[in-house]
Design an enzyme around this catalytic site. Structure first.
Site, PDB file in Angstrom:
ATOM      1  N   SER A   1      -5.615  33.977 -29.207  1.00 50.15           N
ATOM      2  CA  SER A   1      -6.709  33.030 -28.946  1.00 50.15           C
ATOM      3  C   SER A   1      -6.214  31.744 -28.290  1.00 50.15           C
ATOM      4  CB  SER A   1      -7.470  32.705 -30.233  1.00 50.15           C
ATOM      5  OG  SER A   1      -6.573  32.273 -31.235  1.00 50.15           O
TER       6      SER A   1
ATOM      7  N   HIS B   1      12.104  23.764 -35.339  1.00 47.96           N
ATOM      8  CA  HIS B   1      12.339  22.457 -34.717  1.00 47.96           C
ATOM      9  C   HIS B   1      13.813  22.242 -34.371  1.00 47.96           C
ATOM     10  CE1 HIS B   1       8.304  20.626 -36.334  1.00 47.96           C
ATOM     11  NE2 HIS B   1       8.131  21.584 -35.446  1.00 47.96           N
ATOM     12  N   THR B   2      14.611  23.258 -34.534  1.00 43.22           N
ATOM     13  CA  THR B   2      15.964  23.219 -33.971  1.00 43.22           C
ATOM     14  C   THR B   2      15.896  23.237 -32.446  1.00 43.22           C
ATOM     15  OG1 THR B   2      18.104  24.329 -33.857  1.00 43.22           O
ATOM     16  CG2 THR B   2      16.201  25.744 -34.050  1.00 43.22           C
TER      17      THR B   2
ATOM     18  N   GLY C   1      -5.638  33.635 -36.761  1.00 44.16           N
ATOM     19  CA  GLY C   1      -4.720  34.779 -36.799  1.00 44.16           C
ATOM     20  C   GLY C   1      -4.021  35.016 -35.471  1.00 44.16           C
TER      21      GLY C   1
ATOM     22  N   THR D   1      21.047  19.383 -30.319  1.00 50.57           N
ATOM     23  CA  THR D   1      21.176  20.594 -29.503  1.00 50.57           C
ATOM     24  C   THR D   1      19.797  21.230 -29.285  1.00 50.57           C
ATOM     25  OG1 THR D   1      21.582  21.883 -31.513  1.00 50.57           O
ATOM     26  CG2 THR D   1      23.532  21.097 -30.325  1.00 50.57           C
TER      27      THR D   1
ATOM     28  N   ASP E   1      16.881  17.553 -32.528  1.00 51.55           N
ATOM     29  CA  ASP E   1      18.272  17.442 -32.967  1.00 51.55           C
ATOM     30  C   ASP E   1      19.159  17.309 -31.735  1.00 51.55           C
ATOM     31  OD1 ASP E   1      18.820  19.986 -31.915  1.00 51.55           O
ATOM     32  OD2 ASP E   1      18.699  21.000 -33.852  1.00 51.55           O
TER      33      ASP E   1
ATOM     34  N   PRO F   1      -0.993  22.298 -39.195  1.00 48.36           N
ATOM     35  CA  PRO F   1      -0.506  21.196 -40.033  1.00 48.36           C
ATOM     36  C   PRO F   1      -0.206  19.955 -39.197  1.00 48.36           C
ATOM     37  CG  PRO F   1       1.186  22.884 -39.780  1.00 48.36           C
ATOM     38  CD  PRO F   1      -0.052  23.414 -39.137  1.00 48.36           C
TER      39      PRO F   1
ATOM     40  N   HIS G   1       1.166  28.420 -33.135  1.00 47.74           N
ATOM     41  CA  HIS G   1      -0.199  27.915 -32.975  1.00 47.74           C
ATOM     42  C   HIS G   1      -1.196  29.053 -32.846  1.00 47.74           C
ATOM     43  CE1 HIS G   1       0.554  23.445 -31.773  1.00 47.74           C
ATOM     44  NE2 HIS G   1       1.363  23.837 -32.717  1.00 47.74           N
ATOM     45  N   ASP G   2      -0.791  30.156 -32.223  1.00 43.89           N
ATOM     46  CA  ASP G   2      -1.689  31.305 -32.144  1.00 43.89           C
ATOM     47  C   ASP G   2      -1.976  31.834 -33.544  1.00 43.89           C
ATOM     48  OD1 ASP G   2      -3.257  33.289 -30.973  1.00 43.89           O
ATOM     49  OD2 ASP G   2      -1.578  34.706 -30.889  1.00 43.89           O
TER      50      ASP G   2
ATOM     51  N   ASN H   1      -2.497  20.874 -28.846  1.00 46.85           N
ATOM     52  CA  ASN H   1      -1.920  21.825 -27.895  1.00 46.85           C
ATOM     53  C   ASN H   1      -1.591  21.209 -26.554  1.00 46.85           C
ATOM     54  OD1 ASN H   1      -1.978  24.119 -29.480  1.00 46.85           O
ATOM     55  ND2 ASN H   1      -4.146  24.415 -29.074  1.00 46.85           N
TER      56      ASN H   1
ATOM     57  N   ASP I   1      -3.878  36.468 -32.553  1.00 46.98           N
ATOM     58  CA  ASP I   1      -4.821  37.260 -31.751  1.00 46.98           C
ATOM     59  C   ASP I   1      -4.913  36.769 -30.313  1.00 46.98           C
ATOM     60  OD1 ASP I   1      -6.101  34.866 -32.054  1.00 46.98           O
ATOM     61  OD2 ASP I   1      -8.041  35.731 -32.600  1.00 46.98           O
TER      62      ASP I   1
ATOM     63  N   ARG J   1       6.636  27.908 -30.284  1.00 44.48           N
ATOM     64  CA  ARG J   1       5.546  27.093 -30.831  1.00 44.48           C
ATOM     65  C   ARG J   1       4.192  27.721 -30.522  1.00 44.48           C
ATOM     66  NH1 ARG J   1       3.643  21.508 -28.807  1.00 44.48           N
ATOM     67  NH2 ARG J   1       2.470  20.697 -30.578  1.00 44.48           N
TER      68      ARG J   1
HETATM   69  C1  HEM Z   1       5.738  22.561 -40.862  1.00 41.68           C
HETATM   70  C2  HEM Z   1       4.717  22.143 -40.177  1.00 41.68           C
HETATM   71  C3  HEM Z   1       4.824  21.772 -38.718  1.00 41.68           C
HETATM   72  C4  HEM Z   1       4.409  20.611 -38.173  1.00 41.68           C
HETATM   73  C5  HEM Z   1       3.729  19.474 -38.894  1.00 41.68           C
HETATM   74  C6  HEM Z   1       4.741  20.658 -36.773  1.00 41.68           C
HETATM   75  C7  HEM Z   1       4.459  19.663 -35.860  1.00 41.68           C
HETATM   76  C8  HEM Z   1       4.986  19.579 -34.591  1.00 41.68           C
HETATM   77  C9  HEM Z   1       4.812  18.477 -33.687  1.00 41.68           C
HETATM   78  C10 HEM Z   1       3.968  17.246 -33.963  1.00 41.68           C
HETATM   79  C11 HEM Z   1       5.540  18.730 -32.583  1.00 41.68           C
HETATM   80  C12 HEM Z   1       5.694  17.842 -31.364  1.00 41.68           C
HETATM   81  C13 HEM Z   1       4.548  18.047 -30.402  1.00 41.68           C
HETATM   82  C14 HEM Z   1       4.514  16.986 -29.349  1.00 41.68           C
HETATM   83  O1  HEM Z   1       4.751  15.818 -29.654  1.00 41.68           O
HETATM   84  O2  HEM Z   1       4.252  17.322 -28.185  1.00 41.68           O
HETATM   85  C15 HEM Z   1       6.151  20.017 -32.760  1.00 41.68           C
HETATM   86  C16 HEM Z   1       6.963  20.633 -31.845  1.00 41.68           C
HETATM   87  C17 HEM Z   1       7.467  21.906 -32.003  1.00 41.68           C
HETATM   88  N1  HEM Z   1       7.155  22.788 -33.029  1.00 41.68           N
HETATM   89 FE1  HEM Z   1       6.318  22.289 -34.769  1.00 41.68          FE
HETATM   90  N2  HEM Z   1       5.358  21.834 -36.502  1.00 41.68           N
HETATM   91  C18 HEM Z   1       5.414  22.556 -37.658  1.00 41.68           C
HETATM   92  C19 HEM Z   1       5.901  23.834 -37.806  1.00 41.68           C
HETATM   93  C20 HEM Z   1       6.373  24.600 -36.762  1.00 41.68           C
HETATM   94  C21 HEM Z   1       6.614  26.011 -36.823  1.00 41.68           C
HETATM   95  C22 HEM Z   1       6.322  26.899 -38.028  1.00 41.68           C
HETATM   96  C23 HEM Z   1       7.099  26.388 -35.600  1.00 41.68           C
HETATM   97  C24 HEM Z   1       7.484  27.741 -35.106  1.00 41.68           C
HETATM   98  C25 HEM Z   1       7.832  28.761 -35.868  1.00 41.68           C
HETATM   99  C26 HEM Z   1       7.187  25.170 -34.800  1.00 41.68           C
HETATM  100  C27 HEM Z   1       7.725  25.113 -33.535  1.00 41.68           C
HETATM  101  C28 HEM Z   1       7.816  23.951 -32.792  1.00 41.68           C
HETATM  102  C29 HEM Z   1       8.632  23.822 -31.612  1.00 41.68           C
HETATM  103  C30 HEM Z   1       9.591  24.871 -31.062  1.00 41.68           C
HETATM  104  C31 HEM Z   1       8.403  22.532 -31.095  1.00 41.68           C
HETATM  105  C32 HEM Z   1       9.003  21.928 -29.824  1.00 41.68           C
HETATM  106  C33 HEM Z   1       8.087  22.239 -28.679  1.00 41.68           C
HETATM  107  C34 HEM Z   1       8.636  21.868 -27.302  1.00 41.68           C
HETATM  108  O3  HEM Z   1       9.737  21.323 -27.186  1.00 41.68           O
HETATM  109  O4  HEM Z   1       7.941  22.170 -26.326  1.00 41.68           O
HETATM  110  N3  HEM Z   1       6.700  24.129 -35.522  1.00 41.68           N
HETATM  111  N4  HEM Z   1       5.795  20.529 -33.996  1.00 41.68           N
HETATM  112  C1  LIG Z   2      -0.433  23.633 -20.791  1.00 39.69           C
HETATM  113  C2  LIG Z   2      -1.886  23.462 -20.810  1.00 39.69           C
HETATM  114  O1  LIG Z   2      -2.641  24.320 -20.425  1.00 39.69           O
HETATM  115  N1  LIG Z   2      -2.294  22.314 -21.298  1.00 39.69           N
HETATM  116  C3  LIG Z   2      -3.655  21.920 -21.252  1.00 39.69           C
HETATM  117  C4  LIG Z   2      -4.033  21.250 -22.552  1.00 39.69           C
HETATM  118  O2  LIG Z   2      -5.217  20.560 -22.435  1.00 39.69           O
HETATM  119  C5  LIG Z   2      -5.252  19.613 -21.390  1.00 39.69           C
HETATM  120  C6  LIG Z   2      -6.489  18.752 -21.524  1.00 39.69           C
HETATM  121  O3  LIG Z   2      -7.657  19.510 -21.511  1.00 39.69           O
HETATM  122  C7  LIG Z   2      -5.166  20.331 -20.058  1.00 39.69           C
HETATM  123  O4  LIG Z   2      -5.267  19.423 -18.980  1.00 39.69           O
HETATM  124  C8  LIG Z   2      -3.830  21.020 -20.030  1.00 39.69           C
HETATM  125  O5  LIG Z   2      -3.710  21.779 -18.860  1.00 39.69           O
END
Ligand code: HEM
Ligand SMILES: CC(=O)N[C@H]1CO[C@H](CO)[C@@H](O)[C@@H]1O
Ligand SMILES: *[C@@H]1O[C@H](CO)[C@@H](O)[C@H](O)[C@H]1NC(C)=O
Length: 319
Positions: free
Chosen positions: A81, A196-197, A77, A242, A240, A166, A71-72, A99, A79, A67
């Site tokens: 950031s 999101h798998t 881009g 798994t 999911d 997004p 986000h980077d 984030n 980079d 993720r």
């Molecule tokens: C299609 C648009 C996407 C949306 C709207 C979206 C949104 C989100 C949101 C809201 C979460 C949960 C964050 C939280 O509640 O803390 C999440 C988790 C996650 N996203 Fe996305 N995401 C998108 C695409 C992607 C893409 C392209 C990737 C990577 C290639 C990705 C990888 C992940 C992963 C791995 C998690 C789980 C993070 C964790 O368990 O720490 N997502 N996403």
């Molecule tokens: C993992 C991480 O660095 N999360 C930061 C996200 O932003 C909050 C609020 O500013 C920080 O407290 C977290 O450390």
């Protein structure tokens, strides 16, 4: 006779080698597979070993590293950031609500420290994130893919730029448009969502669905989500069954109406993307192939080359 055969054979070998080498060096957007071959030859094993060790301790970090790469790349881009810490004068991307749940920054720091010892000032933080994501995908059981390197690190990281991420409340058409702006097809968008798998979402990211106005939410699955949310906004729901395995179970969940985010379930609800979801649910190899291509492409978004960027000494601060 024998020397002639030998030399023919040798020249064949060298042609094969040359083709192989030039393919490895073939540059994509100024990046190349062998970018660090001379300057930091052990970069790949160093990244891989550190990622593997971190994931052995905490498998849930695989999701976060992948993720982080997303986000980077989607903000300013690819980079690095996302890694920059806020300062007194600047609130960085990292501190945006989007984030707040990102983790794994220490893994990147540890890789960077080792690389600075081996080859100081050579390997960018942006490349480290891309490689760490690649190794996390593979560690979790997903495909292995080779990525071009040579990204430079940016110097801008601003909280307001994260509007480019997004939102989980977008419908399929909006997701298609958002990703099309970055050059992705609907199929590539669906494949990337397959990340999101792995991992979890906090209740706050989907509790809006529970107010009774979400036509995509089945009563049964709604009850499951409500149970999670009974433990508060930060309670975690796996995407999911798994959450630590990179597989196609996520798409099977969508087909059953068990998508956690609105933006997940909309992929099955919309006629524009439903067939892609079904295809990935039935064919994991197809998902793996499309995912590795799409994430490699994502890793090239607006990369900074040459003098457009720097190689940060510490990933948390611009030089
Ligand atoms: C299609 C648009 C996407 C949306 C709207 C979206 C949104 C989100 C949101 C809201 C979460 C949960 C964050 C939280 O509640 O803390 C999440 C988790 C996650 N996203 Fe996305 N995401 C998108 C695409 C992607 C893409 C392209 C990737 C990577 C290639 C990705 C990888 C992940 C992963 C791995 C998690 C789980 C993070 C964790 O368990 O720490 N997502 N996403
Ligand atoms: C993992 C991480 O660095 N999360 C930061 C996200 O932003 C909050 C609020 O500013 C920080 O407290 C977290 O450390
Ligand atoms: C998606 O959302 C947009 C903006 O809210 C809306 O105009 C559009 O009708 C929605 N599409 C579908 C298929 O629901």
């Amino acid at each position: 006779m024998i020397p002639t055969i030998m030399s023919k054979w040798m020249s064949l070998v060298s042609i094969v080698l040359l083709v192989g080498v030039s393919l490895r060096f073939r540059s994509v957007n100024g990046l190349s597979m062998g970018y660090y071959l001379m300057s930091c030859p052990f970069v790949d094993p160093i990244v891989k070993n550190t990622v593997n060790r971190a994931l052995q301790n905490d498998p849930t970090l695989a999701a976060s590293l992948i993720r982080m790469h997303f986000h980077d790349c989607f903000v300013e881009g690819c980079d690095g950031s996302i890694l920059i810490d806020s300062t007194r004068d600047n609130t960085a991307e990292k501190d945006s609500p989007a984030n707040l749940s990102l983790r794994g920054y220490e893994v990147i720091d540890e890789i960077k420290e080792q690389l600075e010892r081996q080859c100081p000032g050579v390997v960018s933080c942006a490349d480290i994130i891309a490689m760490a994501a690649r190794d996390a995908v593979f560690w979790a059981g997903g495909p292995f893919y080779e990525i071009p390197k040579g990204r430079k690190d940016g110097t801008r990281s601003r909280i307001e730029d994260t509007v480019n991420l997004p939102s989980p409340f977008l419908n399929a058409s909006q997701l298609i448009n958002t990703f099309a702006q970055r050059g992705f097809t609907p199929q590539q968008m669906v494949a990337l969502s397959g990340a999101h798998t792995l991992g979890v979402a906090r209740c706050i990211s989907f509790k809006g669905r529970l107010d009774g106005n979400d036509p995509l939410l089945s009563p049964n699955f709604g009850r499951a989500l409500s149970r999670t949310c009974s433990n508060g906004d930060n309670a975690l729901q796996t995407f999911d069954a798994t959450p630590d395995s990179f597989d196609n179970v996520y798409y099977n969940a969508l087909s059953r109406g068990a998508g956690v985010l609105f933006s997940d379930q909309t992929l099955f609800a919309s006629p524009r993307t439903r067939d892609i979801v079904t295809a990935y649910a039935m064919n994991q190899a197809l998902f793996f192939l499309d995912f590795q291509r799409a994430i490699t492409k994502m890793g090239l978004l607006d990369v900074k080359e040459g003098y457009r960027g720097q190689v940060r000494r510490n990933c948390r601060r611009v030089n």
